[in-house]
Design a protein around this motif. Structure first.
Motif, PDB file in Angstrom:
ATOM      1  N   ALA A 195      41.443  20.764  32.008  1.00 26.37           N
ATOM      2  CA  ALA A 195      40.600  21.961  32.150  1.00 26.37           C
ATOM      3  C   ALA A 195      41.415  23.233  31.934  1.00 26.37           C
ATOM      4  O   ALA A 195      40.930  24.204  31.355  1.00 26.37           O
ATOM      5  N   TRP A 245      33.296  26.145  34.983  1.00 22.55           N
ATOM      6  CA  TRP A 245      33.704  25.064  34.077  1.00 22.55           C
ATOM      7  C   TRP A 245      33.105  23.742  34.522  1.00 22.55           C
ATOM      8  O   TRP A 245      33.113  23.416  35.704  1.00 22.55           O
ATOM      9  N   LEU A 260      32.613  19.427  32.927  1.00 22.88           N
ATOM     10  CA  LEU A 260      32.911  18.453  31.887  1.00 22.88           C
ATOM     11  C   LEU A 260      31.614  18.109  31.178  1.00 22.88           C
ATOM     12  O   LEU A 260      30.623  17.748  31.811  1.00 22.88           O
ATOM     13  N   PHE A 265      34.522  20.632  27.305  1.00 20.80           N
ATOM     14  CA  PHE A 265      34.133  21.321  28.532  1.00 20.80           C
ATOM     15  C   PHE A 265      33.035  22.331  28.226  1.00 20.80           C
ATOM     16  O   PHE A 265      32.988  22.920  27.144  1.00 20.80           O
ATOM     17  N   ALA A 293      34.702  19.505  36.122  1.00 23.78           N
ATOM     18  CA  ALA A 293      35.728  19.715  35.098  1.00 23.78           C
ATOM     19  C   ALA A 293      36.971  18.875  35.359  1.00 23.78           C
ATOM     20  O   ALA A 293      37.686  18.498  34.439  1.00 23.78           O
ATOM     21  N   SER A 294      37.218  18.559  36.608  1.00 26.43           N
ATOM     22  CA  SER A 294      38.412  17.804  36.987  1.00 26.43           C
ATOM     23  C   SER A 294      38.183  16.294  37.020  1.00 26.43           C
ATOM     24  O   SER A 294      39.053  15.541  37.452  1.00 26.43           O
TER      25      SER A 294
END
Length: 196
Positions: free
Chosen positions: A86, A104, A106, A124, A192-193
């Motif tokens: 990210a 943000w 995914l 992303f 995002a992580s």
């Protein structure tokens, strides 16, 4: 599939900072051993940046391999040791489009050319967009020196992908995935992580 495709040997033929070319000897179903050449890639990230008006940030970039300028997402290599994906995406968005994002998620992952490369791109979705202050902007060189940022309505970008105007795999997948996620109220997004 029950066959294991055992790799009998692995030989590196060429290496640079982005990829290496290798030859594997692989056992096929039935026992025949064949050679397969492919590219081992460092990996990449791409960003579908959407503004408050539902427009996506696309760049125009010259690509020597296809000898033309393509519509693309802000994107780049995963080439900084230890950098979270990210963070790499945020870096590329700032470097290629002079943009930052406060939100943000995914969006998608893809192998753009699995017949010839192990490259994987993580896409992303970036929202709550702002511009990078002029004094803090990245100095672009080579092909990136002439990058052009364009804001295009997301539905128009989907049409461009379906009409063959957007041929970059990550860009086509990104705009299609973003439109689908939007139409489902963003319920398909992952953090995002999220693990790969």
């Amino acid at each position: 599939m029950s066959h294991t495709y055992e790799v009998r040997s692995h030989t590196e033929r060429l290496r640079n900072r982005v990829f290496s070319i290798v030859t594997d000897e692989v056992v096929m179903p039935g026992g025949e051993v064949v050679t397969r050449d492919y590219m081992v890639h460092v990996g990449a990230v791409g960003v579908v940046a959407l503004d408050a008006d539902g427009r996506v940030a696309l760049v125009r970039q010259y690509r020597p391999a296809v000898r033309t300028v393509l519509w693309e997402l802000p994107a780049g290599l995963v080439d900084v040791a230890g950098e979270p994906l990210a963070a790499a995406a945020a870096r590329e968005l700032a470097e290629e489009a002079d943009l930052v994002a406060a939100r943000w998620d995914l969006l998608a992952e893809l192998h753009p050319s699995p017949g010839a490369s192990n490259e994987k791109i993580r896409l992303f979705l970036a929202r709550e967009i702002a511009t990078v202050p002029e004094a803090e902007r990245h100095e672009r060189t080579h092909e990136e020196a002439e990058l052009e940022l364009h804001w295009i309505d997301l539905d128009e970008a989907v049409g461009m992908a379906l009409a063959g105007e957007i041929t970059n795999a990550a860009a086509a997948c990104g705009v299609l995935a973003a439109a689908r996620a939007r139409d489902r109220g963003w319920s398909t997004l992952r953090p995002a992580s999220a693990a790969t």
